[in-house]
Design a protein around this motif. Structure first.
Motif, PDB file in Angstrom:
ATOM      1  N   VAL A  78       0.855  -1.188   0.000  1.00  6.42           N
ATOM      2  CA  VAL A  78       0.000   0.000   0.000  1.00  6.42           C
ATOM      3  C   VAL A  78       0.890   1.237   0.000  1.00  6.42           C
ATOM      4  O   VAL A  78       1.985   1.230   0.591  1.00  6.42           O
ATOM      5  CB  VAL A  78      -0.979  -0.012   1.196  1.00  6.42           C
ATOM      6  CG1 VAL A  78      -0.257   0.076   2.530  1.00  6.42           C
ATOM      7  CG2 VAL A  78      -2.020   1.090   1.062  1.00  6.42           C
ATOM      8  N   TYR A  79       0.420   2.270  -0.678  1.00  2.00           N
ATOM      9  CA  TYR A  79       1.204   3.475  -0.854  1.00  2.00           C
ATOM     10  C   TYR A  79       0.371   4.694  -0.440  1.00  2.00           C
ATOM     11  O   TYR A  79      -0.859   4.679  -0.523  1.00  2.00           O
ATOM     12  CB  TYR A  79       1.634   3.630  -2.305  1.00  2.00           C
ATOM     13  CG  TYR A  79       2.335   2.416  -2.859  1.00  2.00           C
ATOM     14  CD1 TYR A  79       1.623   1.436  -3.558  1.00  2.00           C
ATOM     15  CD2 TYR A  79       3.705   2.229  -2.669  1.00  2.00           C
ATOM     16  CE1 TYR A  79       2.253   0.317  -4.055  1.00  2.00           C
ATOM     17  CE2 TYR A  79       4.347   1.109  -3.169  1.00  2.00           C
ATOM     18  CZ  TYR A  79       3.615   0.159  -3.864  1.00  2.00           C
ATOM     19  OH  TYR A  79       4.251  -0.958  -4.346  1.00  2.00           O
ATOM     20  N   LEU A  80       1.075   5.735  -0.051  1.00  2.00           N
ATOM     21  CA  LEU A  80       0.409   6.998   0.254  1.00  2.00           C
ATOM     22  C   LEU A  80       1.214   8.109  -0.381  1.00  2.00           C
ATOM     23  O   LEU A  80       2.337   8.396   0.045  1.00  2.00           O
ATOM     24  CB  LEU A  80       0.296   7.203   1.771  1.00  2.00           C
ATOM     25  CG  LEU A  80      -0.523   8.416   2.191  1.00  2.00           C
ATOM     26  CD1 LEU A  80      -2.001   8.198   1.861  1.00  2.00           C
ATOM     27  CD2 LEU A  80      -0.353   8.690   3.692  1.00  2.00           C
ATOM     28  N   GLN A  81       0.655   8.711  -1.412  1.00  2.00           N
ATOM     29  CA  GLN A  81       1.268   9.880  -2.045  1.00  2.00           C
ATOM     30  C   GLN A  81       0.760  11.116  -1.332  1.00  2.00           C
ATOM     31  O   GLN A  81      -0.450  11.372  -1.314  1.00  2.00           O
ATOM     32  CB  GLN A  81       0.912   9.942  -3.530  1.00  2.00           C
ATOM     33  CG  GLN A  81       1.474  11.157  -4.243  1.00  2.00           C
ATOM     34  CD  GLN A  81       2.997  11.162  -4.288  1.00  2.00           C
ATOM     35  OE1 GLN A  81       3.615  10.137  -4.538  1.00  2.00           O
ATOM     36  NE2 GLN A  81       3.603  12.316  -4.035  1.00  2.00           N
ATOM     37  N   MET A  82       1.671  11.862  -0.755  1.00  2.00           N
ATOM     38  CA  MET A  82       1.309  13.037   0.033  1.00  2.00           C
ATOM     39  C   MET A  82       1.828  14.279  -0.661  1.00  2.00           C
ATOM     40  O   MET A  82       3.048  14.446  -0.807  1.00  2.00           O
ATOM     41  CB  MET A  82       1.887  12.925   1.444  1.00  2.00           C
ATOM     42  CG  MET A  82       1.494  11.637   2.166  1.00  2.00           C
ATOM     43  SD  MET A  82       2.042  11.588   3.883  1.00  2.00           S
ATOM     44  CE  MET A  82       3.810  11.537   3.646  1.00  2.00           C
TER      45      MET A  82
END
Length: 121
Positions: A78-82
């Protein structure tokens, strides 16, 4: 026991971007939901964003329009682009994974150890 390993945290200036990644040690285990929570000093842990197997998301109002969650179901990542990070986004970010069959794992979900995001000029 499944381990979650986060990466991608660091120091960034306000308005900058970071991409967090999380990988589960066992990619064959069915995960119903994967996502991110955060905890700032002196505050309770809060939901940032989660995504279920079908791609449905639950995203905190505080990050909507700035953060994007994505997921690789085949590899339990899982990834989170902030983007457009603000000082108030600074926190320890924790990866979470909820197994499809919790009872098999003692009714527990899985947590990473966290990665620190610091937003400061």
């Amino acid at each position: 026991q499944v381990q979650l390993v986060e990466s991608g945290g660091g120091l960034v200036q306000p308005g900058g971007s970071l991409r967090l990644s999380c990988a589960a040690s066992a990619y064959t285990i069915c995960m119903s939901s994967m996502g991110w929570y955060r905890q700032a000093p002196g505050k309770e842990r809060e939901l940032v964003a989660t995504m279920d197997k079908s791609g449905r998301t639950n995203i905190s109002d505080s990050v909507k329009g700035r953060f994007t969650i994505s997921r690789d179901n085949a590899w339990n990542k899982v990834y989170l682009q902030m983007n457009s990070l603000k000082p108030e986004d600074a926190a320890v970010y924790y990866c979470n994974a909820d197994p499809c069959y919790r009872n098999y794992y003692g009714g527990m979900d899985f947590w990473g150890k966290g990665t620190l995001v610091n937003v400061s000029s």
